[in-house]
Design a protein around this motif. Structure first.
Motif, PDB file in Angstrom:
ATOM      1  N   ILE A 772      14.531   5.354  10.349  1.00 52.23           N
ATOM      2  CA  ILE A 772      14.227   4.876   9.001  1.00 52.23           C
ATOM      3  C   ILE A 772      14.417   3.365   8.913  1.00 52.23           C
ATOM      4  O   ILE A 772      13.574   2.638   8.374  1.00 52.23           O
ATOM      5  N   ASN A 773      15.529   2.855   9.453  1.00 54.70           N
ATOM      6  CA  ASN A 773      15.791   1.415   9.408  1.00 54.70           C
ATOM      7  C   ASN A 773      14.640   0.614   9.982  1.00 54.70           C
ATOM      8  O   ASN A 773      14.171  -0.357   9.377  1.00 54.70           O
ATOM      9  N   PHE A 774      14.193   1.008  11.169  1.00 52.33           N
ATOM     10  CA  PHE A 774      13.124   0.255  11.818  1.00 52.33           C
ATOM     11  C   PHE A 774      11.749   0.642  11.281  1.00 52.33           C
ATOM     12  O   PHE A 774      10.854  -0.193  11.202  1.00 52.33           O
ATOM     13  N   GLY A 775      11.600   1.899  10.881  1.00 51.38           N
ATOM     14  CA  GLY A 775      10.307   2.348  10.375  1.00 51.38           C
ATOM     15  C   GLY A 775       9.912   1.656   9.090  1.00 51.38           C
ATOM     16  O   GLY A 775       8.767   1.236   8.915  1.00 51.38           O
ATOM     17  N   LEU A 776      10.861   1.495   8.175  1.00 48.33           N
ATOM     18  CA  LEU A 776      10.531   0.932   6.878  1.00 48.33           C
ATOM     19  C   LEU A 776      10.172  -0.541   6.965  1.00 48.33           C
ATOM     20  O   LEU A 776       9.337  -1.025   6.204  1.00 48.33           O
ATOM     21  N   ILE A 777      10.798  -1.287   7.906  1.00 44.35           N
ATOM     22  CA  ILE A 777      10.420  -2.698   8.014  1.00 44.35           C
ATOM     23  C   ILE A 777       9.065  -2.856   8.701  1.00 44.35           C
ATOM     24  O   ILE A 777       8.524  -3.957   8.736  1.00 44.35           O
ATOM     25  N   TYR A 778       8.533  -1.769   9.241  1.00 48.47           N
ATOM     26  CA  TYR A 778       7.159  -1.796   9.752  1.00 48.47           C
ATOM     27  C   TYR A 778       6.213  -1.084   8.792  1.00 48.47           C
ATOM     28  O   TYR A 778       5.092  -0.738   9.147  1.00 48.47           O
ATOM     29  N   GLY A 779       6.699  -0.856   7.547  1.00 52.24           N
ATOM     30  CA  GLY A 779       5.847  -0.274   6.518  1.00 52.24           C
ATOM     31  C   GLY A 779       5.513   1.182   6.736  1.00 52.24           C
ATOM     32  O   GLY A 779       4.483   1.664   6.268  1.00 52.24           O
ATOM     33  N   LYS A 780       6.373   1.915   7.435  1.00 51.00           N
ATOM     34  CA  LYS A 780       6.072   3.320   7.732  1.00 51.00           C
ATOM     35  C   LYS A 780       6.085   4.139   6.455  1.00 51.00           C
ATOM     36  O   LYS A 780       6.968   3.992   5.606  1.00 51.00           O
ATOM     37  N   SER A 781       5.107   5.023   6.310  1.00 45.44           N
ATOM     38  CA  SER A 781       4.968   5.870   5.124  1.00 45.44           C
ATOM     39  C   SER A 781       5.783   7.141   5.276  1.00 45.44           C
ATOM     40  O   SER A 781       6.340   7.431   6.341  1.00 45.44           O
ATOM     41  N   VAL A 782       5.825   7.933   4.204  1.00 48.91           N
ATOM     42  CA  VAL A 782       6.483   9.238   4.250  1.00 48.91           C
ATOM     43  C   VAL A 782       5.844  10.090   5.335  1.00 48.91           C
ATOM     44  O   VAL A 782       6.531  10.732   6.142  1.00 48.91           O
ATOM     45  N   PHE A 783       4.507  10.067   5.387  1.00 44.33           N
ATOM     46  CA  PHE A 783       3.787  10.858   6.383  1.00 44.33           C
ATOM     47  C   PHE A 783       4.148  10.401   7.795  1.00 44.33           C
ATOM     48  O   PHE A 783       4.424  11.210   8.676  1.00 44.33           O
ATOM     49  N   GLY A 784       4.171   9.073   8.010  1.00 48.20           N
ATOM     50  CA  GLY A 784       4.475   8.535   9.337  1.00 48.20           C
ATOM     51  C   GLY A 784       5.890   8.852   9.768  1.00 48.20           C
ATOM     52  O   GLY A 784       6.144   9.187  10.934  1.00 48.20           O
ATOM     53  N   LEU A 785       6.834   8.760   8.815  1.00 44.93           N
ATOM     54  CA  LEU A 785       8.222   9.062   9.141  1.00 44.93           C
ATOM     55  C   LEU A 785       8.401  10.536   9.471  1.00 44.93           C
ATOM     56  O   LEU A 785       9.090  10.903  10.428  1.00 44.93           O
ATOM     57  N   ILE A 847      -7.824   0.204   4.685  1.00 48.58           N
ATOM     58  CA  ILE A 847      -7.686  -1.107   5.327  1.00 48.58           C
ATOM     59  C   ILE A 847      -6.619  -1.923   4.611  1.00 48.58           C
ATOM     60  O   ILE A 847      -5.769  -2.556   5.241  1.00 48.58           O
ATOM     61  N   ARG A 848      -6.655  -1.897   3.276  1.00 51.07           N
ATOM     62  CA  ARG A 848      -5.667  -2.653   2.503  1.00 51.07           C
ATOM     63  C   ARG A 848      -4.255  -2.125   2.750  1.00 51.07           C
ATOM     64  O   ARG A 848      -3.300  -2.894   2.881  1.00 51.07           O
ATOM     65  N   GLN A 849      -4.122  -0.796   2.839  1.00 51.75           N
ATOM     66  CA  GLN A 849      -2.817  -0.181   3.070  1.00 51.75           C
ATOM     67  C   GLN A 849      -2.257  -0.594   4.444  1.00 51.75           C
ATOM     68  O   GLN A 849      -1.062  -0.894   4.577  1.00 51.75           O
ATOM     69  N   ALA A 850      -3.132  -0.615   5.443  1.00 54.29           N
ATOM     70  CA  ALA A 850      -2.705  -1.039   6.776  1.00 54.29           C
ATOM     71  C   ALA A 850      -2.257  -2.503   6.754  1.00 54.29           C
ATOM     72  O   ALA A 850      -1.268  -2.883   7.399  1.00 54.29           O
ATOM     73  N   GLU A 851      -2.953  -3.324   5.988  1.00 52.91           N
ATOM     74  CA  GLU A 851      -2.591  -4.741   5.896  1.00 52.91           C
ATOM     75  C   GLU A 851      -1.261  -4.913   5.159  1.00 52.91           C
ATOM     76  O   GLU A 851      -0.475  -5.807   5.471  1.00 52.91           O
ATOM     77  N   GLU A 852      -1.003  -4.051   4.171  1.00 51.79           N
ATOM     78  CA  GLU A 852       0.275  -4.099   3.459  1.00 51.79           C
ATOM     79  C   GLU A 852       1.430  -3.781   4.408  1.00 51.79           C
ATOM     80  O   GLU A 852       2.513  -4.359   4.291  1.00 51.79           O
ATOM     81  N   ARG A 853       1.191  -2.859   5.334  1.00 47.39           N
ATOM     82  CA  ARG A 853       2.236  -2.541   6.313  1.00 47.39           C
ATOM     83  C   ARG A 853       2.524  -3.764   7.183  1.00 47.39           C
ATOM     84  O   ARG A 853       3.678  -4.051   7.510  1.00 47.39           O
TER      85      ARG A 853
END
Length: 940
Positions: A772-785, A847-853
């Motif tokens: 979670i610590n590293f995932g969230l700073i890379y913009g990981k979503s609920v689905f990705g986590l 595309i916008r969501q990926a850029e937000e990450r």
């Protein structure tokens, strides 16, 4: 009666601007105004013009410009037809919004765009808050609705007519007092917002009724006394008045979270960003304002005291005549005699004005290629020094120039004459500083005095830019004829030819144009950089180029015997995997063919295709598909994934490493400064930064990189630097506390989100927290986590919510980052590096969501990159100061590898961590792990 704008509030306390009103009035008032690229600019021009007029009239330091946010607000919810009759916003206006927001901020004016709230409500909230504290408020708007909040402290100004409305002005204009305006508008309606009034009740009737009865409630109580058709209409339509009142009443208590409006300092105007305004005005072709800004910049620079190089650059050709005449024919002087060259060098050495130079290679892909020509530019005069060994003739201005053999590469006289110039501190501009250092080193010449590199300054300005010389020149000087790069002229790959194959005149023309515009382009970009960007450029990127070349030249030793043994082992494993795959498939097939793998898995074996992506050739056999099949229990997918992993290790690392070692078994990678958009360095030929870390074979490959006899490798790795930067940027107290107390950050996070004492946190819970610590700073979503942890999405959602509950300022910081990215088009590092995000405003949600990450991680990754660059420079300076033989030889993201004689290891390791942790001051301490070993694998 109403007053004119220059008759009142010349020194008003707070100025509130209805930006949305400005935009639409400007767009429809000004026609046929476009930039040179055809983009409409009428609204931008109108808004800026109105703001500049206000700046001339008002000396107040407190301004706020408010714009409507996209989307609906509470009025749309209670009345879907609200503003329904307004025309659709034209696309040519929508395209101007971002520029308007950008220029408002560049002018230094505080700006608010509050989601879910209209600009009117934001302005009224600020106005009433400060009016209660005895401030005078002036609202700049053309919207009559604001008349309802006019008081002895709050007044309106219509910037189009210079009309100011105070209490008396409202009465004279509308026939009613400010406190009656809501009732007045309910009766007459508001066609602009599609709010119907009482049929046939005009302004005069509404004013008459309200003056007679005082307010709407009293009017309705006495409605029976009203005569005529309008009175009858009121009695029949009074039900609509309650809704109209809700819609018309401006709210004065809305929540504003863009910034704290109760802190008066947040309303204070900042100094204008002249460099950004210059860039905007140039792009939009606002020539008058562009010249005005440039005069201001020139005045500031002429009065500044600074480093010698800044002084030199400030003296550089702001010669407008020179810039304006760039497209005209310009002669170069062809240097053909030793005496001419000697005179030129003396001229360069005695001048404090910068010169630009370019080393023109015969084979542009090789640093050790023959230099075909040297091009120089100095004080509006260009020079070419032909360096070929043969007699070359070139017609220029009907004169015949013969280059004698005495000025050629084979003759040391040319290089001896030029050496004082290269090695002097006289200021120089070039393109690709590191390559120039390397090229001249082959002639035993040390290049000094370089104060500018067009490639590096282009990268600092915007890392998304194309950093080819031709592209840089075209951006800076769009009106000149485009120049050619080596690739354009000579081709690449198997079709590449040597420069010497071209006609002499073509060689000289190409060489001249490489240097012709360098000084002008460098000056233009330099003026556009912020002070923070100038610091990054002068004090980090430029000196780092010299250190990177040193690292490349030293190289790192490789144990070829160990590598060959590892290659043999990997090839055997790949063959075993291949046989296992064929056995499970009941057939042999080409594992390198996606189509054949696809056919075997989904046609011959009939594996399930649910959740598998389909393309034009059938179901995908890519990594995601194989992972999905592996999770479903199909072992053949695991085997294919393992086979691909081993094949990649052999093809990407083992084989290239065997081929690239020199005669001393040293591998010399090339470090690139201008590839990664975040500011990170990259490595190529071979790439030593992407060797897998979490892979046993990746570790074994690292173990093949060794220290020679009598030396040790020292590994220095920043510990969790991006999380520490997150703590600093977010200022989250819980996160800061964890780092300051030296806690295991992942265990501490697990303790927080699972609500357990530290000692009760299990290894599995710590693993979850680390992800979670590293995932969230890379913009990981609920689905990705959920996918990474292999848990239900509901559980992942709970973990994330618990995380943000314990680290609330991290959540706020991430929200703010996304908002800043959208509004500005970039995010910034701690040191002020702008990381641009080209798709952050994409209309495509994915595309916008990926850029937000990317936006979420960029400030941490970019700040980490800046910090380790500073550390490299500080360590290198300390090593030189101590006169040590230890060298930095490798940089991989957050890790440095040094090569040290055994006798120096103790001294270096005793100082290394301190050198690396003191380059910046953060809210949390930086930590560095130090390892000493005989190979890189053990030093990591």
């Amino acid at each position: 009666m109403y007053l004119l704008m220059d008759q009142l509030y010349m020194n008003n306390d707070i100025l509130l601007i209805d930006g949305s009103s400005f935009i639409f009035r400007a767009f429809y008032a000004i026609k046929n105004l476009t930039a040179t690229n055809g983009m409409p600019t009428n609204a931008i021009y109108g808004v800026v013009s109105m703001l500049k007029q206000l700046q001339k009239k008002y000396s107040s330091q407190y301004w706020v410009c408010v714009f409507d946010a996209k989307g609906k607000n509470f009025r749309d919810e209670i009345y879907p037809e609200y503003k329904a009759n307004r025309r659709t916003t034209p696309s040519e206006l929508i395209s101007q919004f971002a520029y308007i927001y950008q220029v408002v901020q560049a002018l230094g004016i505080p700006m608010i765009i509050q989601e879910g709230v209209e600009a009117d409500d934001v302005i009224a909230t600020i106005a009433q808050y400060y009016a209660k504290q005895n401030y005078s408020i002036l609202i700049c708007t053309g919207d009559k609705d604001f008349a309802q909040i006019v008081t002895d402290k709050i007044n309106l100004v219509n910037t189009m007519t210079d009309e100011i409305l105070n209490i008396e002005g409202v009465v004279n204009k509308f026939g009613v007092k400010p406190e009656q305006i809501i009732d007045y508008l309910c009766l007459v309606g508001d066609s602009a917002d599609n709010i119907p009034g009482i049929t046939k009740c005009g302004p005069k009737t509404a004013a008459k009724w309200l003056n007679q009865f005082g307010n709407l409630d009293n009017l309705l109580t006495n409605q029976a006394t009203l005569s005529g058709a309008v009175g009858e209409n009121l009695r029949n339509e009074q039900a609509k008045l309650a809704l109209a009142k809700q819609l018309i009443t401006i709210k004065c208590d809305v929540q504003i979270d863009v910034f704290d409006i109760t802190n008066l300092a947040n309303l204070a105007c900042k100094p204008a960003n002249l460099i950004e305004l210059e860039q905007i005005y140039q792009h939009l072709n606002f020539r008058t304002w562009l010249n005005e800004v440039r005069r201001q910049l020139a005045s500031i620079r002429s009065n500044q005291e600074g480093h010698q190089q800044e002084l030199i650059i400030s003296q550089l050709a702001n010669d407008q005549a020179s810039i304006n005449n760039l497209n005209h024919a310009k002669n170069y002087q062809l240097i053909t005699k030793p005496s001419e060259l000697k005179n030129l060098v003396e001229q360069l050495l005695t001048s404090n004005m910068p010169s630009a130079f370019s080393l023109i290679l015969d084979n542009y892909t090789l640093r050790n290629s023959l230099i075909q020509c040297i091009a120089l530019s100095h004080q509006c005069q260009d020079y070419l020094i032909q360096c070929s060994a043969s007699q070359i003739e070139s017609k220029q201005d009907n004169d015949l120039f013969s280059i004698p053999a005495e000025l050629d590469n084979a003759n040391s006289q040319l290089w001896e004459l030029l050496k004082p110039y290269w090695q002097s501190d006289c200021p120089k501009i070039c393109y690709n500083y590191k390559d120039n250092l390397a090229i001249l080193a082959t002639y035993q010449i040390q290049l000094n005095g370089v104060i500018g590199d067009l490639q590096l300054i282009s990268y600092v300005q915007n890392s998304l830019n194309i950093h080819k010389l031709s592209a840089i020149i075209s951006r800076c000087l769009p009106d000149i004829e485009p120049i050619q790069d080596y690739v354009d002229l000579l081709g690449k790959g198997s079709k590449q030819q040597l420069l010497s194959n071209l006609e002499p005149k073509q060689q000289l023309e190409f060489s001249w144009k490489q240097v012709r515009f360098m000084l002008n382009a460098h000056q233009i970009i330099l003026q556009q950089l912020t002070p923070a960007e100038q610091n990054l450029y002068h004090n980090i990127e430029l000196p780092l180029a010299k250190l990177l070349l040193q690292m490349e030249q030293v190289g790192i030793m490789i144990d070829l015997a160990h590598l060959a043994q590892l290659a043999k082992q990997l090839n055997q494993e790949m063959e075993q995997l291949e046989q296992q795959i064929f056995h499970q498939a009941n057939c042999a097939f080409n594992l390198n063919s996606p189509k054949q793998v696809q056919d075997v898995l989904f046609n011959q074996l009939g594996l399930p295709t649910q959740g598998i992506k389909k393309n034009s050739n059938g179901y995908s056999s890519g990594e995601d598909s194989l992972l999905s099949l592996a999770d479903a229990g199909f072992n053949i997918a695991n085997l294919i994934l393992a086979h691909r992993s081993v094949a990649k290790l052999i093809n990407t690392y083992i084989q290239p490493l065997q081929e690239c070692a020199d005669s001393q078994d040293l591998v010399h990678t090339t470090f690139e400064q201008t590839i990664v958009t975040s500011g990170r360095l990259s490595s190529q030929n071979p790439n030593l930064q992407n060797i897998p870390i979490r892979n046993d074979y990746g570790q074994q490959i690292r173990e093949c990189f060794i220290a020679p006899s009598g030396y040790k490798l020292i590994g220095a790795d920043y510990s969790q630097i991006e999380l520490r930067i997150l703590a600093h940027l977010s200022q989250d107290n819980n996160l800061i506390h964890a780092f300051k107390t030296g806690a295991d950050i992942h265990r501490a996070t697990a303790s927080q989100i699972f609500n357990l004492p530290l000692e009760q946190v299990s290894k599995e819970q710590r693993r979850y927290a680390k992800t979670i610590n590293f995932g969230l700073i890379y913009g990981k979503s609920v689905f990705g986590l959920a996918k990474e942890l292999k848990i239900e999405q509901s559980a992942a959602d709970t973990y994330i919510k618990n995380y943000f509950a314990q680290y609330p300022l991290v959540s706020q910081f991430m929200t703010q980052i996304k908002q800043d990215a959208f509004e500005n088009g970039y995010v910034e590092t701690i040191l002020g590096r702008k990381i641009f995000l080209k798709n952050i405003r994409s209309s495509n949600y994915l595309i916008r969501q990926a850029e937000e990450r990317l936006a979420l991680n960029a400030p941490m990754q970019g700040s980490g990159a800046d910090i380790i660059k500073l550390a490299m420079l500080k360590i290198n300076a300390w090593l030189a100061q101590q006169q040590l033989a230890t060298k930095i030889i490798l940089q991989v993201h957050d890790e440095l590898i040094l090569l040290a004689p055994i006798a120096e290891v103790e001294l270096v390791t005793a100082n290394l961590a301190q050198l690396m942790t003191q380059v910046v001051e953060l809210a949390v301490p930086l930590e560095v792990a130090i390892q000493v070993a005989d190979n890189w694998g053990l030093a990591h």
